[in-house]
Design a protein around this motif. Sequence first.
Motif, PDB file in Angstrom:
ATOM      1  N   GLY A   1      17.075  -9.902  13.143  1.00 61.63           N
ATOM      2  CA  GLY A   1      16.980  -9.633  11.715  1.00 61.63           C
ATOM      3  C   GLY A   1      18.308  -9.751  10.996  1.00 61.63           C
ATOM      4  O   GLY A   1      18.344  -9.946   9.771  1.00 61.63           O
ATOM      5  N   ALA A   2      19.417  -9.646  11.748  1.00 60.58           N
ATOM      6  CA  ALA A   2      20.737  -9.781  11.155  1.00 60.58           C
ATOM      7  C   ALA A   2      20.959 -11.163  10.560  1.00 60.58           C
ATOM      8  O   ALA A   2      21.839 -11.348   9.716  1.00 60.58           O
ATOM      9  N   SER A   3      20.168 -12.142  10.992  1.00 62.83           N
ATOM     10  CA  SER A   3      20.265 -13.498  10.441  1.00 62.83           C
ATOM     11  C   SER A   3      19.201 -13.781   9.400  1.00 62.83           C
ATOM     12  O   SER A   3      19.099 -14.904   8.906  1.00 62.83           O
ATOM     13  N   GLY A   4      18.408 -12.776   9.051  1.00 64.33           N
ATOM     14  CA  GLY A   4      17.311 -12.988   8.119  1.00 64.33           C
ATOM     15  C   GLY A   4      17.743 -12.966   6.665  1.00 64.33           C
ATOM     16  O   GLY A   4      18.813 -12.456   6.319  1.00 64.33           O
ATOM     17  N   ASP A   5      16.892 -13.470   5.809  1.00 66.31           N
ATOM     18  CA  ASP A   5      17.163 -13.473   4.370  1.00 66.31           C
ATOM     19  C   ASP A   5      17.066 -12.072   3.772  1.00 66.31           C
ATOM     20  O   ASP A   5      17.721 -11.761   2.775  1.00 66.31           O
TER      21      ASP A   5
ATOM     22  N   ALA B   1      31.398 -16.741  11.045  1.00 64.09           N
ATOM     23  CA  ALA B   1      30.239 -16.507  10.178  1.00 64.09           C
ATOM     24  C   ALA B   1      29.029 -15.961  10.929  1.00 64.09           C
ATOM     25  O   ALA B   1      27.955 -15.813  10.332  1.00 64.09           O
ATOM     26  N   LEU B   2      29.180 -15.638  12.203  1.00 67.64           N
ATOM     27  CA  LEU B   2      28.052 -15.146  12.989  1.00 67.64           C
ATOM     28  C   LEU B   2      27.467 -13.865  12.395  1.00 67.64           C
ATOM     29  O   LEU B   2      28.179 -13.044  11.814  1.00 67.64           O
TER      30      LEU B   2
ATOM     31  N   THR C   1      24.828 -14.787  -3.497  1.00 68.21           N
ATOM     32  CA  THR C   1      26.258 -14.871  -3.161  1.00 68.21           C
ATOM     33  C   THR C   1      26.513 -14.919  -1.666  1.00 68.21           C
ATOM     34  O   THR C   1      27.652 -15.140  -1.242  1.00 68.21           O
ATOM     35  N   ILE C   2      25.480 -14.686  -0.866  1.00 65.87           N
ATOM     36  CA  ILE C   2      25.655 -14.610   0.582  1.00 65.87           C
ATOM     37  C   ILE C   2      24.887 -15.749   1.234  1.00 65.87           C
ATOM     38  O   ILE C   2      23.688 -15.933   0.996  1.00 65.87           O
ATOM     39  N   ALA C   3      25.574 -16.524   2.049  1.00 62.80           N
ATOM     40  CA  ALA C   3      24.963 -17.686   2.689  1.00 62.80           C
ATOM     41  C   ALA C   3      23.823 -17.274   3.610  1.00 62.80           C
ATOM     42  O   ALA C   3      23.914 -16.276   4.330  1.00 62.80           O
ATOM     43  N   ARG C   4      22.732 -18.026   3.586  1.00 60.75           N
ATOM     44  CA  ARG C   4      21.601 -17.796   4.476  1.00 60.75           C
ATOM     45  C   ARG C   4      21.852 -18.497   5.821  1.00 60.75           C
ATOM     46  O   ARG C   4      22.810 -19.243   5.982  1.00 60.75           O
ATOM     47  N   VAL C   5      20.960 -18.236   6.774  1.00 59.95           N
ATOM     48  CA  VAL C   5      21.098 -18.791   8.124  1.00 59.95           C
ATOM     49  C   VAL C   5      19.828 -19.579   8.446  1.00 59.95           C
ATOM     50  O   VAL C   5      18.958 -19.119   9.192  1.00 59.95           O
ATOM     51  N   PRO C   6      19.688 -20.775   7.873  1.00 66.55           N
ATOM     52  CA  PRO C   6      18.442 -21.536   8.064  1.00 66.55           C
ATOM     53  C   PRO C   6      18.188 -21.923   9.512  1.00 66.55           C
ATOM     54  O   PRO C   6      17.031 -22.103   9.916  1.00 66.55           O
ATOM     55  N   GLU C   7      19.249 -22.047  10.307  1.00 66.98           N
ATOM     56  CA  GLU C   7      19.064 -22.448  11.708  1.00 66.98           C
ATOM     57  C   GLU C   7      18.568 -21.307  12.583  1.00 66.98           C
ATOM     58  O   GLU C   7      18.119 -21.520  13.713  1.00 66.98           O
ATOM     59  N   GLY C   8      18.641 -20.073  12.094  1.00 69.56           N
ATOM     60  CA  GLY C   8      18.171 -18.927  12.862  1.00 69.56           C
ATOM     61  C   GLY C   8      19.239 -18.330  13.758  1.00 69.56           C
ATOM     62  O   GLY C   8      20.307 -18.903  13.998  1.00 69.56           O
TER      63      GLY C   8
ATOM     64  N   GLU D   1      22.877  -8.285  -1.753  1.00 71.59           N
ATOM     65  CA  GLU D   1      23.147  -8.814  -3.094  1.00 71.59           C
ATOM     66  C   GLU D   1      22.722  -7.823  -4.180  1.00 71.59           C
ATOM     67  O   GLU D   1      23.428  -7.650  -5.178  1.00 71.59           O
ATOM     68  N   TRP D   2      21.592  -7.157  -3.993  1.00 78.02           N
ATOM     69  CA  TRP D   2      21.199  -6.114  -4.951  1.00 78.02           C
ATOM     70  C   TRP D   2      22.227  -4.990  -4.983  1.00 78.02           C
ATOM     71  O   TRP D   2      22.639  -4.544  -6.043  1.00 78.02           O
ATOM     72  N   TYR D   3      22.626  -4.571  -3.777  1.00 79.32           N
ATOM     73  CA  TYR D   3      23.555  -3.441  -3.714  1.00 79.32           C
ATOM     74  C   TYR D   3      24.922  -3.810  -4.287  1.00 79.32           C
ATOM     75  O   TYR D   3      25.516  -3.055  -5.069  1.00 79.32           O
ATOM     76  N   ASN D   4      25.418  -4.982  -3.929  1.00 81.15           N
ATOM     77  CA  ASN D   4      26.735  -5.415  -4.415  1.00 81.15           C
ATOM     78  C   ASN D   4      26.742  -5.601  -5.936  1.00 81.15           C
ATOM     79  O   ASN D   4      27.785  -5.441  -6.579  1.00 81.15           O
ATOM     80  N   ALA D   5      25.584  -5.916  -6.499  1.00 78.70           N
ATOM     81  CA  ALA D   5      25.478  -6.092  -7.948  1.00 78.70           C
ATOM     82  C   ALA D   5      25.303  -4.762  -8.670  1.00 78.70           C
ATOM     83  O   ALA D   5      25.207  -4.744  -9.904  1.00 78.70           O
TER      84      ALA D   5
END
Length: 480
Positions: free
Chosen positions: A168-172, A403-404, A376-383, A179-183
């Motif tokens: 789940g650490a790599s999930g959207d 970036a892990l 603002t935070i890059a996603r991990v499409p490769e999983g 992003e909600w919290y940082n905003a």
Amino acid sequence: MPEKKNEGSHVSRRSFLRNGALAAAGFMIVPRHVLGRGYVAPSDRLRVAAVGVGGKGFSDITGFAEGPADINFLCDVDTRRAADAVKRFPKAKFYTDFREMFEKEHKNFDAVSVSTPDHQHAVAAMGAMQLGKHVYVQKPLTHDIFEARKLTEAAKRYKVVTQMGNQGASGDGVRQLMEWYNAGVIGDVHTVYVWTDRPVWPQGIQWPKSSAPVPSELNWDLWLGTAPKKDYVEGLVPFNWRGWWDYGTGALGDMGCHLIEPPFRVLGLGYPTSVEASVGSVYVDEFKRGYFPESCPPSSHVIMKFPTKKGKEITMHWMDGGIQPERPEELGPNEMMGDGGNGVIFIGTKGKMMCGTYGKDPKLLPTSRQVKVAQTIARVPEGHYVQWVNAAIAGFDSAKAKALSSPFDIAGPLTESILMGNLAIRSYDVREAKPDNKGFNYPGRYIKLLWDGPNMRITNFDPANQFVKRTYRDGWSLGV
């Protein structure tokens, strides 16, 4: 590690992990000797050796194989559990003892996957890192706090690429929460509730009084590994070991890395400063409570305090065994809380947000609230799996490694915090005879344990410190 030859092995492994200098000096594959530790051979494919290949281990190596990885070696103490992996990867050489595989094949693999019962995570991972191998370790990273600290330090020392198996650490979802919290959408969080319906295996029970024949496909001595010597009992393997402290870490260890990871990452948490716990009771008959300190409790409620950079505190509640927090007033009476059995609720000064297991399905509360913020935070499409494979190929100092999603410098402190909860749970059952020898006192109950994180020590109740670092069976060592 055992100095005598183990059943099924023809290689003496005297001091294999105890001697880190030997590992560092003598067990290096040629390309790394030339190009530096942590550098993968020029083929740009990661050669993986897997320790524990049944169940979750099988899905792990299947995930690696979706990227530029070759599964070259398989190792499992139970050939029944390994059957699917052997069929899926017929060219991979099979071993029963990971130490023999490390000794004989260290020149022929670049990375190691560890998916054993919890009590064997640390010794296998440390042995691999001492050989300069990248490692992927299933959650929880380790069985005790000391092991988590040492693996975190070793990853930096040996300059290897690491990842814990909390996908789940790599999930959207967790990135949306961040992003909600940082905003500032929900303000400053002061309270977090985390819950699970686990365990779904027996806990709060007595160790079976009768032993059973060891299945011919299982090397029981190797399965026990670092744990105390005991006779085999029916039903322990392949899953119910989770409910026994000698091998597993209970509901908190099993699900905490999936559920506590979102608040840990979103809020930037570190070591807790205090922890307290209460646990559910079991009864051996109508009038007598059971006392089974070798078994994790059927349910628990743990409260941890974390300091913030603003000089305030965040209170985290962990609940398992079906215990759930009060429903937020912003959540409709028929709306699902979390994902039903599991969930996380963040309570801030300006609002609340919620997610399910792995940080999935994040929502602001009330659920009708819609706030758009910049991504603002890059996603991990490769999983999660392929992310680690690509980072290992790129090397320790690469941008991909930096970036892990769950390297040990993140996964280690997270695991320590989770295991702090187990320390409090186990302290609850510490007992001493009353002065008149009529019954027992339980001095670890109904108190707040104060934690010195940097020094890994409870400062106000010394008996709790026995749970910081366990004692390995004779002949086994972490090698530090």
